[in-house]
Design an enzyme around this catalytic site. Structure first.
Site, PDB file in Angstrom:
ATOM      1  N   GLU A 144      -6.265 -78.449 -34.353  1.00  0.00           N
ATOM      2  CA  GLU A 144      -7.630 -78.017 -34.071  1.00  0.00           C
ATOM      3  C   GLU A 144      -7.637 -77.135 -32.830  1.00  0.00           C
ATOM      4  OE1 GLU A 144     -10.895 -80.982 -35.047  1.00  0.00           O
ATOM      5  OE2 GLU A 144      -9.351 -82.216 -34.160  1.00  0.00           O
ATOM      6  N   SER A 194     -11.750 -90.021 -23.962  1.00  0.00           N
ATOM      7  CA  SER A 194     -10.895 -88.854 -24.188  1.00  0.00           C
ATOM      8  C   SER A 194     -10.796 -87.934 -22.981  1.00  0.00           C
ATOM      9  CB  SER A 194     -11.387 -88.103 -25.424  1.00  0.00           C
ATOM     10  OG  SER A 194     -10.482 -87.118 -25.793  1.00  0.00           O
ATOM     11  N   ARG A 198      -4.619 -84.494 -26.862  1.00  0.00           N
ATOM     12  CA  ARG A 198      -4.807 -83.049 -26.726  1.00  0.00           C
ATOM     13  C   ARG A 198      -3.760 -82.522 -25.765  1.00  0.00           C
ATOM     14  NH1 ARG A 198     -11.103 -81.518 -25.911  1.00  0.00           N
ATOM     15  NH2 ARG A 198     -11.844 -82.432 -27.824  1.00  0.00           N
ATOM     16  N   ARG A 218     -19.359 -92.900 -27.130  1.00  0.00           N
ATOM     17  CA  ARG A 218     -19.009 -92.382 -25.804  1.00  0.00           C
ATOM     18  C   ARG A 218     -20.273 -92.263 -24.977  1.00  0.00           C
ATOM     19  NH1 ARG A 218     -15.154 -87.252 -25.927  1.00  0.00           N
ATOM     20  NH2 ARG A 218     -13.993 -88.660 -27.263  1.00  0.00           N
TER      21      ARG A 218
HETATM   22  C1  G6P Z   1     -12.341 -85.132 -30.428  1.00  0.00           C
HETATM   23  C2  G6P Z   1     -11.644 -85.292 -31.736  1.00  0.00           C
HETATM   24  C3  G6P Z   1     -11.200 -83.968 -32.251  1.00  0.00           C
HETATM   25  C4  G6P Z   1     -12.330 -82.971 -32.291  1.00  0.00           C
HETATM   26  C5  G6P Z   1     -13.045 -82.923 -30.973  1.00  0.00           C
HETATM   27  C6  G6P Z   1     -14.308 -82.125 -31.131  1.00  0.00           C
HETATM   28  O1  G6P Z   1     -11.442 -84.715 -29.465  1.00  0.00           O
HETATM   29  O2  G6P Z   1     -10.524 -86.134 -31.598  1.00  0.00           O
HETATM   30  O3  G6P Z   1     -10.695 -84.162 -33.532  1.00  0.00           O
HETATM   31  O4  G6P Z   1     -11.876 -81.699 -32.572  1.00  0.00           O
HETATM   32  O5  G6P Z   1     -13.391 -84.217 -30.570  1.00  0.00           O
HETATM   33  O6  G6P Z   1     -14.998 -82.138 -29.951  1.00  0.00           O
HETATM   34  P1  G6P Z   1     -16.419 -81.456 -29.845  1.00  0.00           P
HETATM   35  O7  G6P Z   1     -16.840 -81.767 -28.447  1.00  0.00           O
HETATM   36  O8  G6P Z   1     -16.197 -79.987 -30.075  1.00  0.00           O
HETATM   37  O9  G6P Z   1     -17.295 -82.072 -30.912  1.00  0.00           O
HETATM   38 ZN    ZN Z   2      -8.497 -87.182 -26.486  1.00  0.00          ZN
END
Ligand code: G6P
Ligand code: ZN
Length: 597
Positions: free
Chosen positions: A369, A114, A287, A24
């Site tokens: 989560e 995302s 999400r 990303r």
């Molecule tokens: C993405 C993943 C999730 C995870 C999240 C964590 O959305 O799909 O599985 O919980 O990242 O994000 P962070 O910014 O807290 O590392």
């Molecule tokens: Zn997403």
């Protein structure tokens, strides 16, 4: 049509290391000559895709269509047998998972950053999912990264052109390689089929007639799914949906479904009685944020617990629920459901990939989560749209609109098939100090449970170096530097906590024995309250610090209304302690968080 293959010389780019959820970066980074091609080459190589079929989709963000075209040209040259491509490149992350599993594909590429903003000056991303439908595990992403550091050339068919706006199948003869097929499919069909096989659509359709919902797709990929399911299948009126056209820049919205970035939805819900439930989705649709009446915020930690607790209302689960799992920073509400249902419970590091092995082994049925993602069965089905509706099925728990998360119901006293708990619809905003006498609060028995309050503070876009130093210092502390933390007591106002144990979370996968270390600092108090610190793994620049606090308060019978106290008030002492332990203000230079959830 015969298509020539060209070999292009290139050099490695630094930093093509997939994070929590793929590579990303800023769009401008991906737009550098060879940058995207290098990474795609390594994805195709590490995914062992020669002779295989892959799916390609994305959330419709800026630069996505160009990259779909690049993937088609490179897959052809690489010897991939077939690509299944979503029409216009639009397919949510859950739908990509679903089609991989439905068709038994080798894997899939998802073009999304995302919940990060989109547009020429914002972010882009590339994720790879494997044959189980789930995100590539560490050993695959590490292999990708290794390849990116050594790459010297890639192959491409620059003259291959394929219209992805028409549903059709095209076959190309690639010189020296053989046939290459591109099948353009509707991105929504398969997902809707799967949802209908899991949920009771007629029951939901009947229910939402008297339980109006408002779905906000924030101009991300879920728009077409929400329209098809809610308007088409469930017969909801057009006023039930908003921002349903996927836009390259999300119409300027930040497609992160939380109280800050989905502020419009929150404001609408708070200002009207028209809707009983609201939901917003992130850019790629894995999400969601759930709101009850009048904008009551349902923390995702509780959402997954409610889903698990009411799983028997979902036709797919009529035969029983397997194990449950949550990521480490997610509150322990789900653990209590697991205990009540007498099923296995797992605590994994943050990141969806850590659920994959457990699901494949049949040890895990429902997981979630704190970052607003949930999944139900069939592996990575991610039925995000429908999971929101679970709250409204007549035999399930109907979420209260004002009760804070700490009042959520936990199992022993609420067997999955129990009478619904419906809170009065007339609670004013802000929170009342005393519940109206009509509140059926007594239907929830707290005495045998310790309801939790949870909060997450995000400090976005901080300078990376001091945040790294802060975490390094915390690691030292939990390892015993300066006397360590274990056994120490911390006082704030009238509250005092004693540290039971503190560590940097590490996880050994029970299925393949792989070990993930340094997954977040945990400080666990003797009463079960927790502080967690970690750095985000999904940012594209700088560092984002996440601070999670969770506490347990038990009030005496007759004092149940105290459970209505706002989480920020309940957790203030623990938050202060957490900020002090980490010296967070000194290291980040921030007085307060950017986002609170
Ligand atoms: C993405 C993943 C999730 C995870 C999240 C964590 O959305 O799909 O599985 O919980 O990242 O994000 P962070 O910014 O807290 O590392
Ligand atoms: Zn997403």
């Amino acid at each position: 049509m015969s298509v020539p293959v060209v070999t292009v010389a290139t050099k490695p780019f630094e930093g093509q290391k997939p994070g929590t959820s793929g590579l990303r970066k800023a769009v401008k980074v991906f737009q550098q000559e060879h940058y995207t091609e290098n990474f795609i080459h390594c994805v195709l190589e590490a995914g062992k895709t020669v002779g295989q079929t892959l799916v390609v989709g994305g959330d419709g963000r800026y630069y996505g269509e160009e990259v779909v075209a690049t993937i088609i040209r490179m897959a052809a040259a690489h010897g991939v047998a077939k690509l299944v491509v979503a029409k216009a490149g639009i397919m949510s992350t859950p739908a990509v998972s679903a089609i991989i599993r439905e068709r038994g594909l080798c894997g899939g590429i998802v073009l999304t950053a995302s919940h990060n903003p989109g547009g020429p000056d914002a972010d882009f991303g590339i994720k790879y999912n494997c044959s189980n439908g789930g995100p590539a595990p560490d050993h695959v992403t590490n292999a990708m990264y290794g390849l990116t550091t050594q790459i010297s050339q890639y192959k491409i068919c620059p003259s291959l052109v394929c219209d992805i706006h028409i549903i059709q199948t095209s076959v190309f003869q690639v010189d020296g390689v053989g046939d290459f097929t591109v099948e353009v499919v509707d991105g929504v069909d398969g997902y809707v089929r799967l949802m209908k096989s899991i949920f009771d659509f007629p029951a939901i359709a009947a229910f939402i007639k008297s339980f109006p919902v408002l779905m906000d797709s924030l101009n991300g990929v879920t728009g077409p799914y929400v329209e098809r399911i809610f308007l088409g299948e469930l017969g909801a009126p057009p006023s039930s949906v908003r921002n349903t056209k996927p836009l390259p820049d999300f119409g300027g919205l930040h497609p992160d479904p939380n109280l800050t970035y989905a502020a419009d939805l929150v404001a609408t819900m708070r200002g009207t009685d028209l809707y009983k439930m609201g939901a917003a989705f992130d850019g790629d649709g894995d999400r969601n944020m759930i709101l009850g009446e009048r904008g009551f915020f349902v923390t995702p930690c509780d959402s997954v617990a409610v889903i698990a607790n009411n799983a028997s209302c979902i036709p797919y689960f009529r035969g029983g629920v397997g194990g449950l799992a949550r990521s480490m920073p997610t509150s322990c509400a789900l653990d209590r459901v697991a205990a009540a249902l007498k099923v296995e419970m797992f605590e994994v590091p943050t990141g969806w990939k850590y659920f994959g092995n457990l699901m494949d082994a049949g040890r895990l049925a429902i997981c979630g989560e704190e970052s607003f993602g949930y999944s139900l069965p069939s592996g990575r089905v991610y039925p995000q749209v429908q999971s929101t509706l679970r709250y409204s099925l007549p035999s399930g728990t109907v979420y209260p609109h004002h009760l804070p998360s700490s009042t959520l119901t936990y199992p022993h006293h609420l067997p999955p098939s129990s009478t619904p708990i419906i809170y009065p619809h007339h609670l004013p905003h802000p929170l009342p100090h005393h519940l109206p006498s009509s509140t059926p609060i007594s239907t929830i028995t707290y005495s045998h449970h310790l309801p939790s309050s949870t909060l997450r503070y995000d400090y976005e876009n901080c300078a990376a170096e001091p945040c790294g130093a802060m975490v390094a210092r915390l690691r030292g502390l939990v390892d015993g530097v300066d006397g360590g933390l274990t056994g120490k007591s911390f006082v704030d106002g009238e509250k005092s906590y004693t540290v039971d144990r503190a560590d940097d979370f590490s996880y050994t996968d029970p299925i393949d024995g792989s070990v993930a270390t340094q997954q977040g600092i945990r400080v666990i108090m003797t009463d079960g309250s927790r502080i967690v610190y970690r750095l985000s793994g999904t940012g594209s620049s700088g560092a984002t610090v996440r601070l999670y606090v969770e506490s347990y308060e038990r009030y005496e019978d007759g004092q149940e209304d105290r459970y209505l106290t706002d989480s920020q008030t309940v957790l203030r002492p623990l938050l202060n302690i957490a900020l002090n332990i980490a010296q967070l203000k000194q290291y980040t230079g921030r007085d307060g968080p950017t986002v609170v959830t």
